[in-house]
Design an enzyme around this catalytic site. Structure first.
Site, PDB file in Angstrom:
ATOM      1  N   ASN A 208      86.181  11.944 -31.589  1.00 21.03           N
ATOM      2  CA  ASN A 208      86.079  12.366 -29.632  1.00 21.03           C
ATOM      3  C   ASN A 208      86.661  11.129 -28.961  1.00 21.03           C
ATOM      4  O   ASN A 208      87.215  10.311 -28.889  1.00 21.03           O
ATOM      5  CB  ASN A 208      84.631  12.665 -29.274  1.00 21.03           C
ATOM      6  CG  ASN A 208      83.792  11.774 -29.779  1.00 21.03           C
ATOM      7  OD1 ASN A 208      83.967  10.730 -29.257  1.00 21.03           O
ATOM      8  ND2 ASN A 208      83.193  11.862 -31.564  1.00 21.03           N
ATOM      9  N   ILE A 306      71.699  11.569 -37.773  1.00 19.49           N
ATOM     10  CA  ILE A 306      70.920   9.523 -37.528  1.00 19.49           C
ATOM     11  C   ILE A 306      70.066   9.520 -36.894  1.00 19.49           C
ATOM     12  O   ILE A 306      68.533   9.279 -37.353  1.00 19.49           O
ATOM     13  CB  ILE A 306      71.974   8.362 -37.060  1.00 19.49           C
ATOM     14  CG1 ILE A 306      74.005   9.328 -37.755  1.00 19.49           C
ATOM     15  CG2 ILE A 306      71.857   7.655 -37.368  1.00 19.49           C
ATOM     16  CD1 ILE A 306      75.260   8.379 -37.637  1.00 19.49           C
ATOM     17  N   LYS A 342      64.649  16.817 -31.545  1.00 19.42           N
ATOM     18  CA  LYS A 342      64.785  15.480 -32.680  1.00 19.42           C
ATOM     19  C   LYS A 342      63.750  14.594 -32.774  1.00 19.42           C
ATOM     20  O   LYS A 342      64.244  13.148 -34.275  1.00 19.42           O
ATOM     21  CB  LYS A 342      66.004  14.766 -32.120  1.00 19.42           C
ATOM     22  CG  LYS A 342      67.683  15.832 -31.648  1.00 19.42           C
ATOM     23  CD  LYS A 342      68.320  14.670 -31.719  1.00 19.42           C
ATOM     24  CE  LYS A 342      69.586  15.714 -31.685  1.00 19.42           C
ATOM     25  NZ  LYS A 342      71.083  15.100 -31.369  1.00 19.42           N
TER      26      LYS A 342
HETATM   27  O1  C5P Z   1      72.913  16.945 -30.511  1.00 18.59           O
HETATM   28  P1  C5P Z   1      73.983  15.451 -29.671  1.00 18.59           P
HETATM   29  O2  C5P Z   1      74.629  15.420 -31.106  1.00 18.59           O
HETATM   30  O3  C5P Z   1      73.387  15.937 -28.170  1.00 18.59           O
HETATM   31  O4  C5P Z   1      72.786  14.507 -29.288  1.00 18.59           O
HETATM   32  C1  C5P Z   1      72.823  13.693 -29.229  1.00 18.59           C
HETATM   33  C2  C5P Z   1      72.115  12.147 -29.362  1.00 18.59           C
HETATM   34  O5  C5P Z   1      71.943  12.114 -31.083  1.00 18.59           O
HETATM   35  C3  C5P Z   1      72.592  10.760 -29.063  1.00 18.59           C
HETATM   36  O6  C5P Z   1      71.700  10.191 -29.264  1.00 18.59           O
HETATM   37  C4  C5P Z   1      73.645  10.457 -30.351  1.00 18.59           C
HETATM   38  O7  C5P Z   1      73.597   9.444 -30.788  1.00 18.59           O
HETATM   39  C5  C5P Z   1      72.504  10.804 -31.100  1.00 18.59           C
HETATM   40  N1  C5P Z   1      73.001  11.572 -32.503  1.00 18.59           N
HETATM   41  C6  C5P Z   1      73.547  11.261 -33.714  1.00 18.59           C
HETATM   42  N2  C5P Z   1      73.529  12.172 -34.808  1.00 18.59           N
HETATM   43  C7  C5P Z   1      74.397  13.163 -34.895  1.00 18.59           C
HETATM   44  C8  C5P Z   1      74.651  13.698 -33.517  1.00 18.59           C
HETATM   45  C9  C5P Z   1      74.075  12.851 -32.708  1.00 18.59           C
HETATM   46  O8  C5P Z   1      72.555   9.886 -33.966  1.00 18.59           O
HETATM   47  N3  C5P Z   1      75.149  13.418 -36.030  1.00 18.59           N
END
Ligand code: C5P
Length: 398
Positions: A208, A306, A342
């Protein structure tokens, strides 16, 4: 100001050694104390007398100097400082550091010390780029050695490229950041940053547009307040910040492993744009394009989240977990739901619609969402947003 701070300055044998004398002046000007150590090679470039006169202190040069040993043993010398600075750090000195050699006073001090070490490399461009030197640099980085420079530019040997020692003012700023007595001194904060790359086959990947700028700025701001920062970054275009421990990763799974290994932490800031999906099975060989055949179907599976994994830990969860939410519509509403889903403490939400110019740009306009509600901050530089966030984290950790 460096009032009361003690710096052991190891001067290596390179033409940039003369800049170490200016560094001594700067540290003294700001109230710090400097104990210079010269390698045998350094004495070819600057004299112990100059270093001693500027530092207003005794200079150490040889390992088996009985007077020195009687006054202060080399072990004590290595531990009596708040910070050990190696400037210039020659290829030879860093090779000794990377392999644990101790055959002179400087290398022995570096092996015996338990205080943080900052190196300012200086060498010819070919030496800097040589695979063996790069291997040593990677080893030192993994060992938690801090580094400033080298810079790119004209070199004393007439060549051009990376290898010039950082300027004394740059080394000095780094020293100041490392010795910060800020409100986050003694706290460990993990920051994730940048995109992740998810392999499709050995040469292609899903990625990305995250530049890693906001994550780098947050890590810098936290370190500026005295935090010990572990910066876990995917392949970002923004350079990693100085004065933090950098862990480079490629995939979301690597990032989760790196974050888990970096625990325990007082706080964690998840600023990375982690890929939501990866290939259900990356191809072992490059996928071939065959004439007349349909393009391959990419079968995807979800990556581990994560932020959610760490937020929902039963044991050892950082006291403060901060996530980001990049949205293109209903920013506050979506981010508020995301915070609950989350289980993180705060969400920093921003609108990344193309017309805002935020994704990949140098400014950000964020809303901080916590269990009390939402607070919108005025649009400002990513550095300002980072500083404000770092102050809020310091307040929250108390
Ligand atoms: O669900 P979304 O991608 O919008 O969530 C964003 C947040 O979740 C950010 O803080 C991103 O670093 C974290 N994230 C993560 N692992 C993932 C997807 C998002 O830690 N697989």
């Amino acid at each position: 100001m460096l009032q009361g701070k003690r710096i052991l300055l190891i001067i290596g044998g390179g033409i940039a050694a003369y800049k170490a004398l200016e560094l001594i002046r700067q540290i003294k000007r700001e109230g710090g104390e400097v104990t210079p150590v010269l390698t045998r090679a350094a004495e070819q470039f600057v004299t112990p007398l100059s270093a001693s006169a500027l530092a207003g202190a005794k200079v150490y040069t040889h390992l088996f100097d009985l007077t020195d040993e009687a006054e202060m043993g080399h072990i004590e010398l290595s531990r009596s400082a708040d910070l050990v600075v190696v400037a210039p750090a020659t290829a030879d000195l860093m090779a000794k550091m990377a392999t644990g050699q101790a055959d002179d006073l400087a290398s022995t001090l570096l092996l015996a010390t338990d205080t943080p070490v900052l190196v300012a490399p200086a060498m010819n461009v070919r030496m800097w780029l040589h695979p063996s030197n790069q291997r040593n640099i990677a080893t030192l980085q993994a060992d938690g050695i801090h580094r400033v420079g080298p810079n790119e530019g004209d070199m004393a040997c007439g060549e051009f490229g990376p290898g010039r020692m950082a300027e004394p003012s740059e080394i000095y700023s780094e020293i100041k950041a490392l010795l910060a007595d800020g409100p986050l001194a003694g706290r460990h904060v993990i920051v994730t940053s940048g995109p992740t790359h998810e392999p499709i086959d050995p040469v292609r990947y899903l990625a990305n547009r995250s530049s890693g700028q906001q994550g780098s700025a947050i890590a810098t701001a936290l370190a500026g307040l005295g935090a010990q920062v572990t910066f876990v970054t995917g392949p970002a275009s923004a350079p990693p910040p100085l004065g933090v421990t950098v862990v480079k990763v490629e995939t979301a799974r690597d990032m989760l492993d790196a974050v888990t290994s970096a625990l325990p932490a007082d706080a964690a800031v998840f600023a990375a744009a982690v890929a939501d999906w990866r290939m259900s099975e990356a191809a072992a060989e490059k996928i071939k394009k065959a004439k007349g055949e349909a393009p391959p179907a990419l079968s995807l599976i979800e990556n581990p989240d994560i932020l959610a994994t760490i937020s929902q830990m039963k044991d050892g969860r950082p006291a403060l977990v901060v996530g980001f939410a990049a949205e293109t519509e209903n920013v506050v509403e979506n981010a508020t739901k995301k915070r609950v889903r989350k289980s993180c403490d705060w969400i920093v939400a921003n609108d990344v619609s193309p017309e805002t110019g935020i994704m990949g740009g140098s400014e950000n306009a964020v809303t901080l969402i916590n269990k009390e509600g939402a607070e919108s901050w005025p649009r400002s530089s990513k550095d300002d947003v980072a500083r404000q966030l770092a102050h809020r984290i310091a307040e929250a950790l108390g």
